[in-house]
Write a protein that holds these residues in place. Sequence first.
Motif, mmCIF file in Angstrom:
data_model
loop_
_atom_site.group_PDB
_atom_site.id
_atom_site.type_symbol
_atom_site.label_atom_id
_atom_site.label_comp_id
_atom_site.label_asym_id
_atom_site.label_seq_id
_atom_site.Cartn_x
_atom_site.Cartn_y
_atom_site.Cartn_z
ATOM 1 N N GLN A 238 0.823 -1.204 0.000
ATOM 2 C CA GLN A 238 0.000 0.000 0.000
ATOM 3 C C GLN A 238 0.857 1.255 0.000
ATOM 4 O O GLN A 238 0.533 2.242 -0.679
ATOM 5 C CB GLN A 238 -0.936 0.002 1.209
ATOM 6 N N ASN A 239 1.971 1.222 0.754
ATOM 7 C CA ASN A 239 2.884 2.372 0.774
ATOM 8 C C ASN A 239 3.413 2.666 -0.626
ATOM 9 O O ASN A 239 3.535 3.830 -1.028
ATOM 10 C CB ASN A 239 4.047 2.116 1.726
ATOM 11 N N MET A 240 3.753 1.618 -1.366
ATOM 12 C CA MET A 240 4.280 1.808 -2.710
ATOM 13 C C MET A 240 3.197 2.358 -3.649
ATOM 14 O O MET A 240 3.469 3.225 -4.486
ATOM 15 C CB MET A 240 4.841 0.489 -3.254
ATOM 16 N N LYS A 241 1.984 1.868 -3.504
ATOM 17 C CA LYS A 241 0.881 2.404 -4.320
ATOM 18 C C LYS A 241 0.660 3.876 -4.016
ATOM 19 O O LYS A 241 0.502 4.697 -4.928
ATOM 20 C CB LYS A 241 -0.388 1.605 -4.056
ATOM 21 N N ASP A 242 0.679 4.212 -2.720
ATOM 22 C CA ASP A 242 0.461 5.601 -2.315
ATOM 23 C C ASP A 242 1.573 6.512 -2.821
ATOM 24 O O ASP A 242 1.334 7.698 -3.110
ATOM 25 C CB ASP A 242 0.381 5.704 -0.790
ATOM 26 N N ALA A 243 2.789 5.964 -2.939
ATOM 27 C CA ALA A 243 3.936 6.751 -3.388
ATOM 28 C C ALA A 243 4.017 6.861 -4.910
ATOM 29 O O ALA A 243 4.878 7.574 -5.439
ATOM 30 C CB ALA A 243 5.228 6.147 -2.851
ATOM 31 N N GLY A 244 3.140 6.150 -5.609
ATOM 32 C CA GLY A 244 3.154 6.187 -7.071
ATOM 33 C C GLY A 244 4.307 5.421 -7.682
ATOM 34 O O GLY A 244 4.764 5.725 -8.780
ATOM 35 N N ALA A 245 4.793 4.390 -6.968
ATOM 36 C CA ALA A 245 5.923 3.595 -7.455
ATOM 37 C C ALA A 245 5.505 2.736 -8.642
ATOM 38 O O ALA A 245 4.309 2.519 -8.899
ATOM 39 C CB ALA A 245 6.459 2.712 -6.330
ATOM 40 N N GLU A 246 6.502 2.252 -9.370
ATOM 41 C CA GLU A 246 6.266 1.377 -10.519
ATOM 42 C C GLU A 246 5.875 -0.003 -9.974
ATOM 43 O O GLU A 246 6.693 -0.707 -9.404
ATOM 44 C CB GLU A 246 7.538 1.304 -11.376
ATOM 45 N N MET A 247 4.602 -0.393 -10.158
ATOM 46 C CA MET A 247 4.066 -1.515 -9.404
ATOM 47 C C MET A 247 4.414 -2.882 -9.974
ATOM 48 O O MET A 247 4.334 -3.881 -9.252
ATOM 49 C CB MET A 247 2.556 -1.361 -9.253
ATOM 50 N N ALA A 248 4.803 -2.972 -11.228
ATOM 51 C CA ALA A 248 5.230 -4.281 -11.730
ATOM 52 C C ALA A 248 6.420 -4.776 -10.929
ATOM 53 O O ALA A 248 6.486 -5.949 -10.542
ATOM 54 C CB ALA A 248 5.572 -4.194 -13.216
#
Length: 299
Positions: A238-248
């Motif tokens: 969730q932290n990565m999604k919130d940060a707009g990280a590259e999700m692949a």
Amino acid sequence: MSETNMPKILITGATGQVGSKVINYIINSDEASNVEIVAAVRSAAKAKPFTDKGISTVIFDFDNETTHAAALKGIDRLLIVTGYTVDMLRQSKALLDASKIAGVQHVVHLGACGRDDTTVAHWAWHQLVERYIEWSGFSFTHLRPETFMQNMLSYGGKPAINNGVLHQYVQGARKSWVDVDDVAHVAALALLHPEKHAGRVYRLGYDAKSYYEIAELLTKQIDKPFEYQPQAPEVFLQNMKDAGAEMAYMSCVYDHYKRYAAGTIPGADDTFDNFPEITGQQPTRWADFIEKHKSELGY
């Protein structure tokens, strides 16, 4: 060979923590006068710190293939350091194809952890790049660092420890660790002496510790209380999604955190004895790292 009859070494990721340290090792080595370092940068502004030190630069962008040929002109040896996205596969192939045309001889690739039969996705991606390097016919040195100790200073631009509390996502798993300084040292030597390091795969991990054990060491050496509070891998996701990280890529990281926590990654705590052979020195272990970074780790 370059027009100066001195090997030219192109450092990608020159502004990052590994690439910048590789450059420092080389320019401070006894062999510095025997090679020419070229730092790959994305803009003139990023070139200035290097040119101020007398280090050559070229404009290079992994995602802009029109920059590759000019950046590789006259280059004999190449350090490949890609970012944390699935695009690393396409980026590496494009750069290697251009490097073959340009006449690059030796490639040092910064990969990831793992045994040859790993099924951790983003580790396997790096091994596919390794195979493409070999298939393309380059002389090569493959580096497979374990978890960076520097991740305990900061991760994703944020402090990894807050008021003595460590939050991580692998429960009580023991991981293998390496100091970025040691990774850079090995990379520099492989670039300076390809004849000694060609055809080698160096797994780089020299201390196996859980976060509970690291918290105990921190408490002992800094003389303040430290505590590890494990969190679910879903918090990381969730932290990565919130940060707009590259999700692949980050979805793969999430998956391997789950596997660490479950104890289903073979060799997760593998450590190695190759550093003295490669460098003539002892590797950094956790007690050394904490002593070296006391001011940053304290609170």
